[in-house]
Scaffold this active site. Sequence first.
Site, PDB file in Angstrom:
ATOM      1  N   TYR A 127       0.842  -1.201   0.000  1.00 11.35           N
ATOM      2  CA  TYR A 127       0.000   0.000   0.000  1.00 11.35           C
ATOM      3  C   TYR A 127       0.876   1.249   0.000  1.00 11.35           C
ATOM      4  O   TYR A 127       0.634   2.198  -0.770  1.00 11.35           O
ATOM      5  CB  TYR A 127      -0.919  -0.015   1.217  1.00 11.35           C
ATOM      6  CG  TYR A 127      -1.620   1.296   1.490  1.00 11.35           C
ATOM      7  CD1 TYR A 127      -2.645   1.749   0.659  1.00 11.35           C
ATOM      8  CD2 TYR A 127      -1.259   2.084   2.581  1.00 11.35           C
ATOM      9  CE1 TYR A 127      -3.283   2.947   0.900  1.00 11.35           C
ATOM     10  CE2 TYR A 127      -1.893   3.286   2.840  1.00 11.35           C
ATOM     11  CZ  TYR A 127      -2.908   3.713   1.996  1.00 11.35           C
ATOM     12  OH  TYR A 127      -3.534   4.904   2.239  1.00 11.35           O
ATOM     13  N   LEU A 128       1.898   1.264   0.834  1.00  6.62           N
ATOM     14  CA  LEU A 128       2.771   2.433   0.913  1.00  6.62           C
ATOM     15  C   LEU A 128       3.523   2.665  -0.393  1.00  6.62           C
ATOM     16  O   LEU A 128       3.761   3.813  -0.789  1.00  6.62           O
ATOM     17  CB  LEU A 128       3.762   2.272   2.069  1.00  6.62           C
ATOM     18  CG  LEU A 128       3.156   2.280   3.475  1.00  6.62           C
ATOM     19  CD1 LEU A 128       4.238   2.013   4.520  1.00  6.62           C
ATOM     20  CD2 LEU A 128       2.451   3.598   3.769  1.00  6.62           C
TER      21      LEU A 128
END
Length: 212
Positions: A127-128
Amino acid sequence: MKVTVIGATGRVGSSVVRELINKPDVEVFAGARQVEKIPTGVNVTPFKIDLHVSPELLTEELPDSDTIIFTAGSGGKDLLQVDLNGAVKVMRAAEHKGIKRFIMLSSRNSLNLDAFSEPDISPIADYLIAKHYADKWLMNNTDLDFTILQPTALTEEPATGKITLGQYASDSNTIDDVATTIVAILKNDRTIRKVIAMSNGDTPIEEAVSEL
């Protein structure tokens, strides 16, 4: 002021829309795939938007407005198409339509490459990574007047009305406090072209934003 919220049925996006409901100086265009779930209000116009479609069609779907608030996310299910490529397509559409202001809901560590690698890799590294490249595109490949807000873990606890900006005083943010902070950022041009760390804290939200 005309404001477009992308991701208006998500946890933060729907809270942002509720914050803006019935504000006499704001006309809200609330976009999501499931328009029936968008919060309603006298100043809210729901519209359907799908981040999977072509850039050309997405540009057609995007209303004319003064500001875009991007809160859309796939919940980890479609990171490349929604959290990364969808965000970039909205940025490109904004530039095509002459919308200058862009407020991006991001995440703590989205710009910290160390969070993506061993031995201390984040449990939400994928996600990051998606947020990293979306944020970098916004910063380096557009002429948009951006603000990138980087809260830490979101919680559904009651709002506190108090935050810390510029550093992390805790490991969490209430969703409603994040939404209220986004609305405060919307009203403060001193936040333009800034990346802002955020967590729960001790400073009232309006005061914290005004001190940036």
